[in-house]
Design an enzyme around this catalytic site. Structure first.
Site, PDB file in Angstrom:
ATOM      1  N   VAL A 141       0.693 -12.309  63.127  1.00  0.00           N
ATOM      2  CA  VAL A 141       1.853 -11.538  62.648  1.00  0.00           C
ATOM      3  C   VAL A 141       2.414 -10.639  63.757  1.00  0.00           C
ATOM      4  CG1 VAL A 141       2.561  -9.718  61.043  1.00  0.00           C
ATOM      5  CG2 VAL A 141       1.086 -11.573  60.251  1.00  0.00           C
ATOM      6  N   TYR A 189     -11.792  -7.247  50.903  1.00  0.00           N
ATOM      7  CA  TYR A 189     -10.558  -7.150  51.693  1.00  0.00           C
ATOM      8  C   TYR A 189      -9.422  -6.621  50.806  1.00  0.00           C
ATOM      9  CZ  TYR A 189      -6.647  -9.506  54.251  1.00  0.00           C
ATOM     10  OH  TYR A 189      -5.493  -9.847  54.920  1.00  0.00           O
ATOM     11  N   SER A 195      -1.230 -11.002  49.505  1.00  0.00           N
ATOM     12  CA  SER A 195      -1.097 -11.402  48.094  1.00  0.00           C
ATOM     13  C   SER A 195      -2.432 -11.344  47.344  1.00  0.00           C
ATOM     14  CB  SER A 195      -0.511 -12.811  47.998  1.00  0.00           C
ATOM     15  OG  SER A 195      -1.308 -13.728  48.726  1.00  0.00           O
ATOM     16  N   LEU A 246       0.146 -16.994  55.359  1.00  0.00           N
ATOM     17  CA  LEU A 246       1.017 -17.190  56.521  1.00  0.00           C
ATOM     18  C   LEU A 246       0.450 -18.247  57.462  1.00  0.00           C
ATOM     19  CD1 LEU A 246       1.435 -13.387  57.235  1.00  0.00           C
ATOM     20  CD2 LEU A 246       3.095 -14.854  56.078  1.00  0.00           C
ATOM     21  N   ARG A 305      -8.646 -29.859  62.170  1.00  0.00           N
ATOM     22  CA  ARG A 305      -9.610 -30.899  61.756  1.00  0.00           C
ATOM     23  C   ARG A 305      -8.977 -32.287  61.780  1.00  0.00           C
ATOM     24  NH1 ARG A 305     -11.920 -28.925  56.663  1.00  0.00           N
ATOM     25  NH2 ARG A 305     -12.388 -27.124  57.918  1.00  0.00           N
ATOM     26  N   LYS A 348      -6.968  -3.311  51.180  1.00  0.00           N
ATOM     27  CA  LYS A 348      -5.494  -3.420  51.228  1.00  0.00           C
ATOM     28  C   LYS A 348      -4.844  -2.573  50.129  1.00  0.00           C
ATOM     29  CE  LYS A 348      -4.985  -6.136  54.729  1.00  0.00           C
ATOM     30  NZ  LYS A 348      -4.295  -5.643  55.916  1.00  0.00           N
ATOM     31  N   THR A 394       2.553 -13.444  51.462  1.00  0.00           N
ATOM     32  CA  THR A 394       1.750 -14.544  50.949  1.00  0.00           C
ATOM     33  C   THR A 394       0.970 -15.175  52.107  1.00  0.00           C
ATOM     34  OG1 THR A 394       1.878 -16.527  49.608  1.00  0.00           O
ATOM     35  CG2 THR A 394       3.597 -16.281  51.278  1.00  0.00           C
TER      36      THR A 394
HETATM   37  N1  LIG Z   1      -2.729 -14.602  58.179  1.00  0.00           N
HETATM   38  C1  LIG Z   1      -2.347 -14.573  56.911  1.00  0.00           C
HETATM   39  O1  LIG Z   1      -2.269 -15.613  56.225  1.00  0.00           O
HETATM   40  C2  LIG Z   1      -1.984 -13.255  56.258  1.00  0.00           C
HETATM   41  C3  LIG Z   1      -2.044 -12.047  56.925  1.00  0.00           C
HETATM   42  N2  LIG Z   1      -1.690 -10.889  56.261  1.00  0.00           N
HETATM   43  C4  LIG Z   1      -1.783  -9.563  56.907  1.00  0.00           C
HETATM   44  O2  LIG Z   1      -1.041  -9.517  58.109  1.00  0.00           O
HETATM   45  C5  LIG Z   1      -1.686  -8.650  59.045  1.00  0.00           C
HETATM   46  C6  LIG Z   1      -1.911  -9.393  60.343  1.00  0.00           C
HETATM   47  O3  LIG Z   1      -2.712 -10.540  60.106  1.00  0.00           O
HETATM   48  P1  LIG Z   1      -2.840 -11.715  61.187  1.00  0.00           P
HETATM   49  O4  LIG Z   1      -1.800 -11.545  62.218  1.00  0.00           O
HETATM   50  O5  LIG Z   1      -2.946 -12.968  60.418  1.00  0.00           O
HETATM   51  O6  LIG Z   1      -4.273 -11.398  61.803  1.00  0.00           O
HETATM   52  P2  LIG Z   1      -4.821 -11.778  63.254  1.00  0.00           P
HETATM   53  O7  LIG Z   1      -6.305 -11.816  63.125  1.00  0.00           O
HETATM   54  O8  LIG Z   1      -4.105 -12.939  63.806  1.00  0.00           O
HETATM   55  O9  LIG Z   1      -4.409 -10.515  64.123  1.00  0.00           O
HETATM   56  C7  LIG Z   1      -4.975  -9.265  63.903  1.00  0.00           C
HETATM   57  C8  LIG Z   1      -4.812  -8.425  65.134  1.00  0.00           C
HETATM   58  O10 LIG Z   1      -5.471  -7.166  64.924  1.00  0.00           O
HETATM   59  C9  LIG Z   1      -6.227  -6.846  66.075  1.00  0.00           C
HETATM   60  N3  LIG Z   1      -7.363  -6.018  65.708  1.00  0.00           N
HETATM   61  C10 LIG Z   1      -8.343  -6.306  64.826  1.00  0.00           C
HETATM   62  N4  LIG Z   1      -9.237  -5.318  64.784  1.00  0.00           N
HETATM   63  C11 LIG Z   1      -8.808  -4.375  65.667  1.00  0.00           C
HETATM   64  C12 LIG Z   1      -9.302  -3.112  66.080  1.00  0.00           C
HETATM   65  N5  LIG Z   1     -10.439  -2.619  65.580  1.00  0.00           N
HETATM   66  N6  LIG Z   1      -8.618  -2.428  67.022  1.00  0.00           N
HETATM   67  C13 LIG Z   1      -7.493  -2.934  67.556  1.00  0.00           C
HETATM   68  N7  LIG Z   1      -6.950  -4.103  67.189  1.00  0.00           N
HETATM   69  C14 LIG Z   1      -7.616  -4.812  66.260  1.00  0.00           C
HETATM   70  C15 LIG Z   1      -6.679  -8.191  66.597  1.00  0.00           C
HETATM   71  O11 LIG Z   1      -7.063  -8.094  67.949  1.00  0.00           O
HETATM   72  P3  LIG Z   1      -8.314  -8.976  68.467  1.00  0.00           P
HETATM   73  O12 LIG Z   1      -7.964 -10.401  68.140  1.00  0.00           O
HETATM   74  O13 LIG Z   1      -8.372  -8.661  69.919  1.00  0.00           O
HETATM   75  O14 LIG Z   1      -9.490  -8.490  67.684  1.00  0.00           O
HETATM   76  C16 LIG Z   1      -5.425  -9.034  66.391  1.00  0.00           C
HETATM   77  O15 LIG Z   1      -4.516  -8.869  67.448  1.00  0.00           O
HETATM   78  C17 LIG Z   1      -2.990  -8.190  58.381  1.00  0.00           C
HETATM   79  O16 LIG Z   1      -2.810  -6.929  57.814  1.00  0.00           O
HETATM   80  C18 LIG Z   1      -3.200  -9.211  57.295  1.00  0.00           C
HETATM   81  O17 LIG Z   1      -3.887  -8.655  56.214  1.00  0.00           O
HETATM   82  C19 LIG Z   1      -1.271 -10.917  54.962  1.00  0.00           C
HETATM   83  C20 LIG Z   1      -1.189 -12.079  54.270  1.00  0.00           C
HETATM   84  C21 LIG Z   1      -1.553 -13.341  54.851  1.00  0.00           C
HETATM   85  C1  LIG Z   2      -4.102 -15.067  52.852  1.00  0.00           C
HETATM   86  C2  LIG Z   2      -5.306 -14.995  51.974  1.00  0.00           C
HETATM   87  O1  LIG Z   2      -6.295 -15.923  52.403  1.00  0.00           O
HETATM   88  C3  LIG Z   2      -7.540 -15.913  51.732  1.00  0.00           C
HETATM   89  O2  LIG Z   2      -7.429 -16.528  50.483  1.00  0.00           O
HETATM   90  P1  LIG Z   2      -7.179 -18.070  50.272  1.00  0.00           P
HETATM   91  O3  LIG Z   2      -5.749 -18.305  50.002  1.00  0.00           O
HETATM   92  O4  LIG Z   2      -8.115 -18.539  49.236  1.00  0.00           O
HETATM   93  O5  LIG Z   2      -7.537 -18.614  51.714  1.00  0.00           O
HETATM   94  P2  LIG Z   2      -7.794 -19.934  52.516  1.00  0.00           P
HETATM   95  O6  LIG Z   2      -6.578 -20.241  53.282  1.00  0.00           O
HETATM   96  O7  LIG Z   2      -9.044 -19.773  53.310  1.00  0.00           O
HETATM   97  O8  LIG Z   2      -8.101 -21.087  51.440  1.00  0.00           O
HETATM   98  C4  LIG Z   2      -7.116 -21.600  50.594  1.00  0.00           C
HETATM   99  C5  LIG Z   2      -7.633 -22.775  49.826  1.00  0.00           C
HETATM  100  O9  LIG Z   2      -7.794 -23.883  50.738  1.00  0.00           O
HETATM  101  C6  LIG Z   2      -9.058 -24.508  50.559  1.00  0.00           C
HETATM  102  N1  LIG Z   2      -9.468 -25.184  51.797  1.00  0.00           N
HETATM  103  C7  LIG Z   2      -9.585 -26.512  51.955  1.00  0.00           C
HETATM  104  N2  LIG Z   2     -10.049 -26.815  53.160  1.00  0.00           N
HETATM  105  C8  LIG Z   2     -10.171 -25.623  53.808  1.00  0.00           C
HETATM  106  C9  LIG Z   2     -10.590 -25.305  55.133  1.00  0.00           C
HETATM  107  O10 LIG Z   2     -10.958 -26.151  55.935  1.00  0.00           O
HETATM  108  N3  LIG Z   2     -10.577 -23.983  55.457  1.00  0.00           N
HETATM  109  C10 LIG Z   2     -10.166 -23.010  54.572  1.00  0.00           C
HETATM  110  N4  LIG Z   2     -10.146 -21.717  54.990  1.00  0.00           N
HETATM  111  N5  LIG Z   2      -9.791 -23.308  53.310  1.00  0.00           N
HETATM  112  C11 LIG Z   2      -9.800 -24.594  52.944  1.00  0.00           C
HETATM  113  C12 LIG Z   2      -9.943 -23.360  50.122  1.00  0.00           C
HETATM  114  O11 LIG Z   2     -11.120 -23.834  49.525  1.00  0.00           O
HETATM  115  C13 LIG Z   2      -9.003 -22.598  49.177  1.00  0.00           C
HETATM  116  O12 LIG Z   2      -8.995 -23.227  47.908  1.00  0.00           O
HETATM  117  C14 LIG Z   2      -8.073 -14.547  51.437  1.00  0.00           C
HETATM  118  O13 LIG Z   2      -9.465 -14.628  51.605  1.00  0.00           O
HETATM  119  C15 LIG Z   2      -7.353 -13.498  52.106  1.00  0.00           C
HETATM  120  O14 LIG Z   2      -7.617 -13.516  53.482  1.00  0.00           O
HETATM  121  C16 LIG Z   2      -5.884 -13.623  51.947  1.00  0.00           C
HETATM  122  O15 LIG Z   2      -5.187 -12.659  51.780  1.00  0.00           O
END
Ligand SMILES: NC(=O)C1=CN([C@@H]2O[C@H](COP(=O)(O)OP(=O)(O)OC[C@H]3O[C@@H](n4cnc5c(N)ncnc54)[C@H](OP(=O)(O)O)[C@@H]3O)[C@@H](O)[C@H]2O)C=CC1
Ligand SMILES: C[C@H]1O[C@H](OP(=O)(O)OP(=O)(O)OC[C@H]2O[C@@H](n3cnc4c(=O)[nH]c(N)nc43)[C@H](O)[C@@H]2O)[C@@H](O)[C@@H](O)C1=O
Length: 312
Positions: A18, A139, A111, A169, A190, A143, A167
């Site tokens: 993000v 988690y 979400s 991402l 995979r 949040k 949601t």
């Molecule tokens: N990915 C998704 O599907 C979703 C993400 N979000 C939210 O969006 C936000 C960003 O997520 P996303 O970009 O996916 O996460 P990433 O893991 O890709 O990025 C998180 C970032 O935070 C940094 N970070 C973690 N811990 C620390 C710390 N202690 N001090 C400084 N920096 C730190 C990491 O740095 P480093 O890698 O060096 O540790 C990394 O750059 C989060 O709040 C997440 O909850 C919400 C919904 C869905």
């Molecule tokens: C964004 C959201 O993401 C998390 O929730 P989630 O939506 O359940 O996350 P997920 O992407 O890991 O899985 C989605 C679905 O997919 C299936 N699934 C199949 N095969 C693989 C697989 O290979 N890896 C993963 N991870 N899931 C798999 C898996 O079993 C599940 O049914 C939160 O913990 C929390 O972090 C949060 O906020």
């Protein structure tokens, strides 16, 4: 209100999925005074270091995209880390932002804050109306505390802190770890590895029946800046694509985009997680924002990026 392109904006977590998308978007829009610092130079769990950083650098805007993040397996396996690190990071950043007179802060939730069996699509007011999904409640509770801190500081101190709830991402700079990532990057990797190694089967977790909504991270970055410029209120705001697919449909689509010709095997010993979590997007749509990138286009784009950065 439009933000001046010379404003000092601190994007916490700028190397993540993000944070890096937000930085790309801000650069495209001409913002040229971004404050970016890596995890190794500033550990956001360290309260004193965070406070000193804010005192020294005096950011005007803060986008909090740093967090401990992972998929269903990581959330289930590391509950202590997910609750503790997220509470520490967000508390330190929100408190220091208030204390050092940041003009506005945007906190990112997820979400998964909503009850496991919420009405679908899930409206913002479903928060705290029922039990959470067990695989990610640690988690989710962190949040929810972040949303409540933003609300508390707004109510008590008139601090302009807002919260966006995205949601699931995906996109450029995603985490492709085989176990700890989210489903979409896990499957892209995979299927790709199965294709280049001429395997005839790929294992996918769970039953395939859960429904998920996916949003490309470039759309989210657009929404983050939109909200920063156009929303200042107590309630958090959902950010979704409005479209959901089953995990089976997602797996079939990833298989097609990657060009894997073999079979899918379902591992039902792995958790399904929440059965469905489609966000109600009407609040952000009413404010004037809509997503642009379809799941297919976003997947093609993400696979291209994966090939350029990891693919062999
Ligand atoms: N990915 C998704 O599907 C979703 C993400 N979000 C939210 O969006 C936000 C960003 O997520 P996303 O970009 O996916 O996460 P990433 O893991 O890709 O990025 C998180 C970032 O935070 C940094 N970070 C973690 N811990 C620390 C710390 N202690 N001090 C400084 N920096 C730190 C990491 O740095 P480093 O890698 O060096 O540790 C990394 O750059 C989060 O709040 C997440 O909850 C919400 C919904 C869905
Ligand atoms: C964004 C959201 O993401 C998390 O929730 P989630 O939506 O359940 O996350 P997920 O992407 O890991 O899985 C989605 C679905 O997919 C299936 N699934 C199949 N095969 C693989 C697989 O290979 N890896 C993963 N991870 N899931 C798999 C898996 O079993 C599940 O049914 C939160 O913990 C929390 O972090 C949060 O906020």
């Amino acid at each position: 209100m439009p933000i001046d392109t010379s404003a000092k904006i601190y994007v916490a977590g700028h190397r993540g999925l993000v944070g890096s998308a937000v930085v790309r978007k801000l650069n495209q829009l001409g913002f040229h005074n971004l404050l970016l610092v890596t995890h190794s130079d500033l550990d956001l769990t360290n309260q004193l270091a965070v406070d000193t950083f804010f005192a020294t650098n005096q950011p005007q805007y803060v986008i909090l995209a740093a967090a401990k993040v992972g998929g269903i397996h990581a959330n289930k396996t590391y509950p202590a880390d997910f609750i503790t690190l997220n509470l520490q990071i967000q508390t330190n950043v929100i408190v220091s932002s208030y204390k050092h007179k940041v003009t506005k802060l945007l906190f990112l939730g997820s979400s998964c804050i909503y009850p496991k069996f919420s009405p679908q699509p899930i409206p913002e007011n479903a928060l705290l109306t029922g039990p959470l999904e067990p695989t990610n409640k640690w988690y989710a509770i962190a949040k929810i505390a972040g949303i409540k801190m933003c609300q508390g500081y707004r109510l008590q101190y008139k601090f302009d802190a807002i919260s966006a709830m995205p949601t699931n991402l995906y996109g450029t700079n995603d985490n492709f770890h085989p176990e700890n990532s989210h489903v979409l990057p896990a499957l892209l990797r995979r299927f790709h590895e199965a294709k280049i190694n001429n395997l005839d089967k790929v294992v996918v977790w769970g039953t395939g029946s859960p429904l998920r909504e996916f949003l490309h991270v470039d759309d989210l970055a657009d929404a983050v800046i939109f909200l920063l410029e156009n929303y200042s209120d107590l309630e958090h705001v959902n950010v979704g694509s409005g479209n959901e697919v089953t995990i089976k449909e997602l797996a079939e689509l990833v298989k097609e985009v990657v060009g894997f010709k073999g079979e899918l095997i379902w591992d039902s010993t792995k958790p399904d997680g929440t059965p469905r979590k489609l966000m109600d997007n009407s609040k952000i749509a009413g404010l004037g924002w809509t997503p642009k990138i379809s799941l297919r286009d976003g997947l093609v784009d993400t696979y291209k990026w994966y090939l350029e950065n990891y693919g062999k």
